[in-house]
Write a protein that holds these residues in place. Structure first.
Motif, PDB file in Angstrom:
ATOM      1  N   THR A 260     -15.649  -5.595 -28.487  1.00 53.99           N
ATOM      2  CA  THR A 260     -16.372  -5.109 -27.307  1.00 53.99           C
ATOM      3  C   THR A 260     -15.773  -3.807 -26.798  1.00 53.99           C
ATOM      4  N   ALA A 261     -14.453  -3.721 -26.791  1.00 50.83           N
ATOM      5  CA  ALA A 261     -13.809  -2.491 -26.340  1.00 50.83           C
ATOM      6  C   ALA A 261     -14.006  -1.355 -27.334  1.00 50.83           C
ATOM      7  N   MET A 262     -14.050  -1.677 -28.627  1.00 46.45           N
ATOM      8  CA  MET A 262     -14.224  -0.633 -29.635  1.00 46.45           C
ATOM      9  C   MET A 262     -15.654  -0.133 -29.717  1.00 46.45           C
ATOM     10  N   GLU A 263     -16.629  -0.920 -29.281  1.00 43.78           N
ATOM     11  CA  GLU A 263     -18.020  -0.479 -29.320  1.00 43.78           C
ATOM     12  C   GLU A 263     -18.255   0.753 -28.457  1.00 43.78           C
ATOM     13  N   LYS A 264     -17.464   0.912 -27.430  1.00 43.18           N
ATOM     14  CA  LYS A 264     -17.609   2.080 -26.565  1.00 43.18           C
ATOM     15  C   LYS A 264     -17.220   3.361 -27.282  1.00 43.18           C
ATOM     16  N   SER A 265     -16.311   3.246 -28.263  1.00 43.18           N
ATOM     17  CA  SER A 265     -15.913   4.419 -29.035  1.00 43.18           C
ATOM     18  C   SER A 265     -16.757   4.605 -30.288  1.00 43.18           C
ATOM     19  N   GLY A 266     -17.697   3.702 -30.537  1.00 39.21           N
ATOM     20  CA  GLY A 266     -18.594   3.826 -31.679  1.00 39.21           C
ATOM     21  C   GLY A 266     -18.036   3.339 -32.990  1.00 39.21           C
ATOM     22  N   ASN A 267     -16.886   2.661 -32.991  1.00 36.00           N
ATOM     23  CA  ASN A 267     -16.288   2.172 -34.230  1.00 36.00           C
ATOM     24  C   ASN A 267     -15.792   0.753 -34.005  1.00 36.00           C
ATOM     25  N   ALA A 268     -16.692  -0.213 -34.133  1.00 37.05           N
ATOM     26  CA  ALA A 268     -16.356  -1.614 -33.854  1.00 37.05           C
ATOM     27  C   ALA A 268     -16.146  -2.380 -35.150  1.00 37.05           C
ATOM     28  N   LYS A 269     -15.181  -1.915 -35.954  1.00 42.80           N
ATOM     29  CA  LYS A 269     -14.904  -2.562 -37.230  1.00 42.80           C
ATOM     30  C   LYS A 269     -13.406  -2.727 -37.409  1.00 42.80           C
ATOM     31  N   LEU A 270     -13.041  -3.845 -38.019  1.00 46.19           N
ATOM     32  CA  LEU A 270     -11.658  -4.089 -38.417  1.00 46.19           C
ATOM     33  C   LEU A 270     -11.554  -3.946 -39.926  1.00 46.19           C
TER      34      LEU A 270
ATOM     35  N   PHE B 168      -6.841  -3.685 -24.208  1.00 45.91           N
ATOM     36  CA  PHE B 168      -7.498  -2.971 -25.302  1.00 45.91           C
ATOM     37  C   PHE B 168      -8.124  -1.663 -24.818  1.00 45.91           C
ATOM     38  N   GLN B 169      -8.670  -1.665 -23.613  1.00 45.66           N
ATOM     39  CA  GLN B 169      -9.207  -0.414 -23.075  1.00 45.66           C
ATOM     40  C   GLN B 169      -8.101   0.619 -22.900  1.00 45.66           C
ATOM     41  N   PHE B 170      -6.925   0.162 -22.501  1.00 47.41           N
ATOM     42  CA  PHE B 170      -5.808   1.090 -22.343  1.00 47.41           C
ATOM     43  C   PHE B 170      -5.400   1.675 -23.690  1.00 47.41           C
ATOM     44  N   PHE B 171      -5.260   0.843 -24.714  1.00 39.77           N
ATOM     45  CA  PHE B 171      -4.832   1.320 -26.025  1.00 39.77           C
ATOM     46  C   PHE B 171      -5.890   2.210 -26.673  1.00 39.77           C
ATOM     47  N   LEU B 172      -7.161   1.835 -26.544  1.00 37.65           N
ATOM     48  CA  LEU B 172      -8.223   2.628 -27.154  1.00 37.65           C
ATOM     49  C   LEU B 172      -8.518   3.905 -26.372  1.00 37.65           C
ATOM     50  N   GLY B 173      -7.908   4.037 -25.188  1.00 35.87           N
ATOM     51  CA  GLY B 173      -8.100   5.265 -24.420  1.00 35.87           C
ATOM     52  C   GLY B 173      -7.475   6.481 -25.062  1.00 35.87           C
ATOM     53  N   PHE B 174      -6.630   6.280 -26.059  1.00 35.52           N
ATOM     54  CA  PHE B 174      -6.016   7.398 -26.768  1.00 35.52           C
ATOM     55  C   PHE B 174      -6.893   7.908 -27.914  1.00 35.52           C
ATOM     56  N   THR B 175      -8.069   7.329 -28.084  1.00 39.00           N
ATOM     57  CA  THR B 175      -8.976   7.760 -29.150  1.00 39.00           C
ATOM     58  C   THR B 175      -9.596   9.101 -28.785  1.00 39.00           C
ATOM     59  N   THR B 176      -9.651   9.993 -29.751  1.00 41.20           N
ATOM     60  CA  THR B 176     -10.277  11.305 -29.576  1.00 41.20           C
ATOM     61  C   THR B 176     -11.265  11.544 -30.714  1.00 41.20           C
TER      62      THR B 176
ATOM     63  N   THR C 113     -10.783  13.384 -33.206  1.00 41.77           N
ATOM     64  CA  THR C 113     -10.042  13.463 -34.472  1.00 41.77           C
ATOM     65  C   THR C 113      -9.131  12.254 -34.692  1.00 41.77           C
ATOM     66  N   ILE C 114      -8.980  11.421 -33.691  1.00 35.74           N
ATOM     67  CA  ILE C 114      -8.118  10.250 -33.802  1.00 35.74           C
ATOM     68  C   ILE C 114      -8.965   9.009 -33.544  1.00 35.74           C
ATOM     69  N   GLN C 115      -9.046   8.128 -34.536  1.00 36.46           N
ATOM     70  CA  GLN C 115      -9.831   6.908 -34.436  1.00 36.46           C
ATOM     71  C   GLN C 115      -8.928   5.690 -34.646  1.00 36.46           C
ATOM     72  N   ALA C 116      -9.186   4.667 -33.867  1.00 36.34           N
ATOM     73  CA  ALA C 116      -8.435   3.418 -34.013  1.00 36.34           C
ATOM     74  C   ALA C 116      -9.040   2.603 -35.154  1.00 36.34           C
ATOM     75  N   MET C 117      -8.197   2.187 -36.085  1.00 33.35           N
ATOM     76  CA  MET C 117      -8.628   1.379 -37.217  1.00 33.35           C
ATOM     77  C   MET C 117      -7.690   0.179 -37.362  1.00 33.35           C
ATOM     78  N   PRO C 118      -7.768  -0.761 -36.460  1.00 35.13           N
ATOM     79  CA  PRO C 118      -6.860  -1.920 -36.542  1.00 35.13           C
ATOM     80  C   PRO C 118      -7.190  -2.806 -37.732  1.00 35.13           C
ATOM     81  N   SER C 119      -6.166  -3.375 -38.316  1.00 34.42           N
ATOM     82  CA  SER C 119      -6.360  -4.264 -39.456  1.00 34.42           C
ATOM     83  C   SER C 119      -6.429  -5.708 -38.978  1.00 34.42           C
ATOM     84  N   MET C 120      -6.955  -6.571 -39.811  1.00 32.96           N
ATOM     85  CA  MET C 120      -7.064  -7.983 -39.467  1.00 32.96           C
ATOM     86  C   MET C 120      -5.697  -8.605 -39.238  1.00 32.96           C
TER      87      MET C 120
END
Length: 284
Positions: free
Chosen positions: A52-62, A137-145, A147-154
């Motif tokens: 849910t938090a990653m959907e705001k950045s457009g990349n909701a995949k692990l 999660f909103q705090f951690f994903l706030g560093f997304t830009t 050129t920088i995308q969060a790609m957490p692994s399972m």
């Protein structure tokens, strides 16, 4: 008493501990087997706050970076679910192992304590899942830009989520632990109040060690602990072991009587020493 008789209570406790642990492992194993049939659905539920938090950045995949990573992650998800499902049995076995050290009137509280232990654990895990996870999660994903995308692994997410859920579940047992220690006579409400400031320091240091290195999740764990500590003080007042003033007064009276007897004996001995007839006998 022979050495065998002295060792028998200890060996009996070891035997009971072994039986309790076997029952606990069986409960976790049964929960693991049941949960494994729903491993994918359970993982989807576990990752829902992050997705849910990653959907705001457009990349909701692990992702998973190793071939067996997804398989072992599902095994760990089933194990985590098995532990949570077996918490009633785990708490039951723990308190039943402790119960022989309680008085008969205290054993009647075992069943309420088991029920409250389960409720507090579920409340703690739910607090971490529904409140801490979204804000963290909103705090951690706030560093997304761009050129920088969060790609957490399972694997990484499961390790993080399981540690946080279990940590919040167990720290919410604090009121029961304080009440139990007070009931055993190990702590008192006055002691807990006096050391409140040290407890606050321990809470924030412990929260910093358990949670990720950010202020948000640290405060969100430490603040409930402060409230739970106050609930524990209230529980210690209500159900803790109370002192008996009558017995204390009796002990003081006994000490006073003993001192009086000693003084009387001392006076008698001194009077005997000062007796002239005694001095004459000593001179002879």
């Amino acid at each position: 008493m022979s050495d065998q008789e002295k060792r028998s209570p200890f060996t009996e406790h070891l035997g009971e501990l072994r039986d309790r642990l076997i029952h606990a492992f069986i409960a976790v194993g049964v929960g693991f087997v049941v949960a494994y049939f729903f491993k994918e659905q359970l993982f989807d539920i576990l990752t829902a706050p992050l997705v849910t938090a990653m959907e705001k950045s457009g990349n909701a995949k692990l992702i998973f970076t190793g071939l067996p990573e997804a398989f072992f992650t599902y095994l760990k998800v089933a194990l985590l679910a098995g532990i949570i499902l077996s918490t009633p049995v785990l708490f039951y076995e723990f308190w039943m192992f402790v119960s022989p050290g309680l008085y008969r009137e205290e054993k009647k509280y075992i069943l309420p304590i088991i029920i409250l232990s389960i409720i507090f654990f579920i409340a703690g895990a739910s607090f971490g899942y529904f409140i801490v996870f979204p804000y963290g999660f909103q705090f951690f994903l706030g560093f997304t830009t761009e050129t920088i995308q969060a790609m957490p692994s399972m694997k990484e997410y499961l390790s993080f989520a399981s540690k946080m859920l279990l940590a919040f579940g167990f720290v919410f047992e604090l009121p029961l632990v304080l009440t139990f220690l007070s009931r055993m006579g190990l702590v008192t409400p006055a002691f807990l109040k006096k050391n409140r400031k040290y407890a606050l320091l321990v809470f924030f240091v412990g929260a910093a060690m358990i949670t990720p290195p950010d202020v948000v999740t640290q405060v969100m764990m430490a603040m409930p602990l402060i409230l739970l500590y106050e609930i524990g003080i209230f529980g210690a007042k209500m159900f803790g072991k109370t002192s008996t003033p009558d017995s204390e007064e009796k002990e003081e009276d006994d000490d006073g009587d003993g001192d009086g007897d000693g003084d009387e004996q001392k006076d008698e001995s001194s009077a005997f020493d000062n007796d002239p007839e005694t001095d004459d006998v000593n001179r002879l």
